[in-house]
Enzyme design. Structure first.
Site, PDB file in Angstrom:
ATOM      1  N   GLU A  62       0.838  -1.188   0.000  1.00 55.45           N
ATOM      2  CA  GLU A  62       0.000   0.000   0.000  1.00 55.45           C
ATOM      3  C   GLU A  62       0.881   1.249   0.000  1.00 55.45           C
ATOM      4  O   GLU A  62       1.734   1.429   0.866  1.00 55.45           O
ATOM      5  CB  GLU A  62      -0.881  -0.071   1.257  1.00 55.45           C
ATOM      6  CG  GLU A  62      -1.284   1.223   1.829  1.00 55.45           C
ATOM      7  CD  GLU A  62      -1.723   1.092   3.296  1.00 55.45           C
ATOM      8  OE1 GLU A  62      -1.587   0.000   3.897  1.00 55.45           O
ATOM      9  OE2 GLU A  62      -2.185   2.099   3.831  1.00 55.45           O
ATOM     10  N   ASP A  65      -0.385  -1.802   6.235  1.00 56.18           N
ATOM     11  CA  ASP A  65      -0.179  -1.366   7.614  1.00 56.18           C
ATOM     12  C   ASP A  65      -1.032  -2.186   8.573  1.00 56.18           C
ATOM     13  O   ASP A  65      -2.111  -2.631   8.222  1.00 56.18           O
ATOM     14  CB  ASP A  65      -0.592   0.110   7.774  1.00 56.18           C
ATOM     15  CG  ASP A  65       0.358   1.044   7.038  1.00 56.18           C
ATOM     16  OD1 ASP A  65       1.452   0.582   6.665  1.00 56.18           O
ATOM     17  OD2 ASP A  65      -0.007   2.218   6.839  1.00 56.18           O
ATOM     18  N   ASP A  78      -2.999  -1.343  10.822  1.00 60.04           N
ATOM     19  CA  ASP A  78      -4.019  -0.524  11.477  1.00 60.04           C
ATOM     20  C   ASP A  78      -5.346  -0.691  10.748  1.00 60.04           C
ATOM     21  O   ASP A  78      -5.459  -1.508   9.823  1.00 60.04           O
ATOM     22  CB  ASP A  78      -3.588   0.954  11.531  1.00 60.04           C
ATOM     23  CG  ASP A  78      -3.400   1.535  10.127  1.00 60.04           C
ATOM     24  OD1 ASP A  78      -3.708   0.833   9.137  1.00 60.04           O
ATOM     25  OD2 ASP A  78      -2.945   2.689  10.022  1.00 60.04           O
ATOM     26  N   ASP A 111      -7.015   1.230   8.678  1.00 59.33           N
ATOM     27  CA  ASP A 111      -6.939   1.537   7.251  1.00 59.33           C
ATOM     28  C   ASP A 111      -6.262   0.413   6.479  1.00 59.33           C
ATOM     29  O   ASP A 111      -6.712   0.013   5.413  1.00 59.33           O
ATOM     30  CB  ASP A 111      -6.136   2.827   7.034  1.00 59.33           C
ATOM     31  CG  ASP A 111      -7.058   4.010   6.838  1.00 59.33           C
ATOM     32  OD1 ASP A 111      -8.287   3.812   6.945  1.00 59.33           O
ATOM     33  OD2 ASP A 111      -6.535   5.119   6.595  1.00 59.33           O
TER      34      ASP A 111
END
Ligand code: 0RA
Length: 654
Positions: free
Chosen positions: A438, A516, A518, A520
């Site tokens: 990403e 990541d 997290d 998102d």
């Protein structure tokens, strides 16, 4: 008699002929468990439970059993209880032991007694409960029958004594309790969600049977144990309602038929929604036939012909300037098809493709009858369906242009590889890996950190298109998605069926999603997985899709440092290093891949020696379909609830 036969006969005599047979049968299962139950991982483990349940389902289909209860116990065992007639405990003629012992110790013994009853279920491999017995350190069978309670116990398939009466009973039924053998399976921890998804599916497929699951390992706030009960009155119509969940329907109620054609029981339910994907789930004898087969062919043929005849007769197609293809009749269709076949022939790579040629006519007739009646009786809905088909045909026409563009573009750029791809030097796909990363910054770190010999990097820009909500020509219009196709070397499929992937030129056998850790990041990973589920299903089934697991923390104490992948690991480490007191330690929280330098990213997430890759598998396609449509659909409350319920997935930033 040959020398060899002679010796075998002698040996058999001295051991007792039947015990030799038993020993050979179950010994073979322990030697090659994967041959009998598919694999020795989580799938095979849960297969044991399905195998036991299937016997109870057979008893229910024969009309003798209403309730099946599954319990996961704290000692690692599972108990399956039914209220059927009870496995016969009488002496089995021909073998010098009880019928119960034969069922539990002789391979494929199950069917022998069931000739008169209607036995059609049976696990994927139809191996019977004796396999479960062979692969269990301990199995206890308790039979309530003829006013008595009978019990027999086994270890690794060997009887620990004869069946004996331990008391009186005014009920009938069978209770099987078993502990899977930890020396055979890579994991022996049963998962509530996997078993409950299967029980829900079985309840829809066999209406009227009540299936309960209790997890004795998990206590609820009110002191009871975690429990779910599944019982379906409307069968497959209810299944389709469940699958559609949050999708917006074009017609209110599912179309449903339950009938018998040429002695083949056929049940079908279907409904149209405003999505652009096709969701057909087919079953033979309660087994999910993910590779389709003759029943699917019959379904498609009957559906296309009946709808086309109606549309032609209605005159609605007169203005259309191009042909309607089979695909167009299935866009936005959710359907479940279930047939019961006496002697099924399973073919294909995973033995989940029905081969019996006579079945296609039965299903064709059933779906034609169902649809012809429905269209006749529901002119308003019929018009909505035909309009949807016309819309699909129009969009497909546009999609073809987009596809041609993709193909032309890839010819123009020579080898056709996207400019963003940092390829590896190795050419053998079996050794090659590609990381979907990403963002360009993390992409840059990954490029520095990788081993360029066998690891390629494809940076993806932010959130890729949500394919759950997009028409297929929009999907092929997306540059990110075209990059994925060209980087992988996968071609887009045929005009008729965009799911018919050609991946004979697949360039990497490990496709790794690296985002990541997290909320998102996990959303982006879900978007990419949704794309694979809807457009590159076969790559998942072949085991090519993986998720990278970057660490959440780096904990430092002086010169010592250690990565942690979970909250619990961090807590344990702080306990170990500093008695639970964080002072004096340096705890770094990684919010994104970009916070790691190239060396750290290699050490923790990319180096095959030290990383953990999670393989993406599809345990239960119907359940996965339900979850993806909910996660990616328009309806927010159920999505929020799912994310809250599955908090480990999202709680990292809370
Ligand atoms: C064959 C005959 C009979 C019962 C069963 C099989 C049976 C098997 C299983 C396996 C799990 N639960 C089961 N319940 C029943 C009974 C024949 C008779 O009573 O006449």
């Amino acid at each position: 008699m040959s020398e060899l036969e002679d010796r075998l006969a002698n040996e058999a005599e001295s051991y007792g002929a039947d015990s030799i047979q038993v020993l050979e049968g179950l010994e073979a299962v322990r030697k090659r468990p994967a041959m009998y139950i598919g694999d020795i991982n989580i799938k095979g483990l849960h297969h044991l439970v399905y195998e036991v349940i299937d016997n109870s389902i057979d008893e229910a289909l024969a009309g003798h059993c209403q309730n099946i209860d599954v319990e996961i116990n704290t000692d690692g065992s599972v108990t399956v209880t039914d209220d059927g007639r009870g496995i016969p405990t009488e002496l089995h003629t021909g073998e010098n032991k009880s019928a119960l012992e034969v069922v539990l110790t002789v391979l494929h013994a199950g069917g022998k007694f069931n000739k008169d009853s209607y036995k059609v279920s049976g696990g994927l491999h139809g191996v019977g409960v004796s396999c479960v017995n062979a692969l269990s350190t301990h199995l206890r069978a308790e039979i309530h029958r003829g006013g008595k309670i009978w019990v027999q116990e086994f270890e690794k398939g060997f009887p620990q004594g004869d069946v004996k009466i331990i008391g009186d009973s005014d009920k009938t039924g069978t209770i099987i309790n078993f502990i899977p053998d930890g020396t055979i399976f890579t994991t022996t921890e049963f998962k509530f969600d996997i078993l409950s998804a299967r029980l829900r599916e079985l309840a829809f497929l066999n209406r009227g049977i009540s299936l309960t699951i209790v997890d004795n390992r998990v206590e609820e706030e009110d002191g009871s144990f975690k429990k779910e009960v599944f019982c379906s009155e409307r069968g497959l119509a209810e299944f389709v309602d469940y699958l559609d969940g949050t999708r917006e329907r074009l017609i209110e109620e599912a179309i449903h038929i339950s009938t018998e054609k040429n002695d083949v029981p056929v049940e079908i339910a279907m409904c149209y929604n405003n999505s652009y994907t096709e969701n057909i789930h087919s079953y033979v004898n309660n087994i999910n036939t993910i590779e389709g087969g003759t029943h699917m062919t019959g379904f498609r043929r009957g559906l296309t012909r009946t709808l086309k005849n109606y549309a032609d007769a209605s005159g609605m197609l007169s203005k259309l300037k191009f042909e309607i293809s089979g695909d167009d009749f299935r866009e936005g269709l959710t359907a479940v098809l279930s047939v019961k076949v006496q002697e099924p022939q399973f073919e294909g790579q995973t033995k989940t493709k029905l081969g019996n040629s006579e079945i296609s006519a039965s299903v064709d007739q059933a779906v034609s009858e169902m649809l012809a009646n429905y269209l006749e009786e529901h002119p308003r809905e019929a018009k909505i369906i035909v309009n949807k088909v016309i819309l699909a045909a129009t969009a497909r026409h546009a999609a073809r242009k987009a596809r041609e563009l993709v193909q032309r573009k890839s010819i123009l750029t020579g080898g056709g590889l996207p400019g963003k791809l940092a390829d590896c030097s190795e050419k053998d796909p079996g050794l090659c890996e590609v990381f979907f990363v990403e963002g360009d910054s993390a992409g840059g770190t990954a490029k520095q950190g990788r081993d360029r010999k066998f690891q390629a990097i494809l940076p993806l820009r932010g959130k890729i298109l949500n394919v759950e909500k997009a028409m297929s020509h929009r999907v092929f219009d997306s540059e990110e998605i075209r990059n994925i196709y060209t980087a992988l070397g996968v071609s887009i499929g045929t005009e008729e069926d965009h799911k018919a992937l050609n991946f004979s030129k697949l360039r990497y056998h490990k496709i790794v999603i690296m985002t990541d850790a997290d909320v998102d990041g996990s959303h982006i990973a879900t978007l990419i997985m949704t794309f694979f589920f809807r457009y590159m299903y076969d790559l998942i089934v072949n085991g090519y899709l993986y998720i990278a697991t970057p660490p959440l923390y780096l904990v430092k104490k002086g010169k010592q440092e250690q990565y942690c992948w979970t909250e619990q690991e961090r807590i344990n480490l702080i306990e170990e290093w500093a008695g639970g007191n964080e002072k004096g330690l340096h705890v770094q929280r990684y919010k994104g891949l970009g916070e790691m330098n190239a060396e750290q990213l290699w050490d923790t997430t990319m180096n095959p020696e030290t990383r953990t890759l999670r393989q993406v598998t599809i345990e239960n396609p119907a359940e996965t379909d339900h979850v993806f449509s909910m996660l990616m659909g328009d309806d927010v409350p159920p999505r929020r609830k799912f994310i809250e319920d599955n908090a480990t997935y999202a709680n990292i930033d809370i």
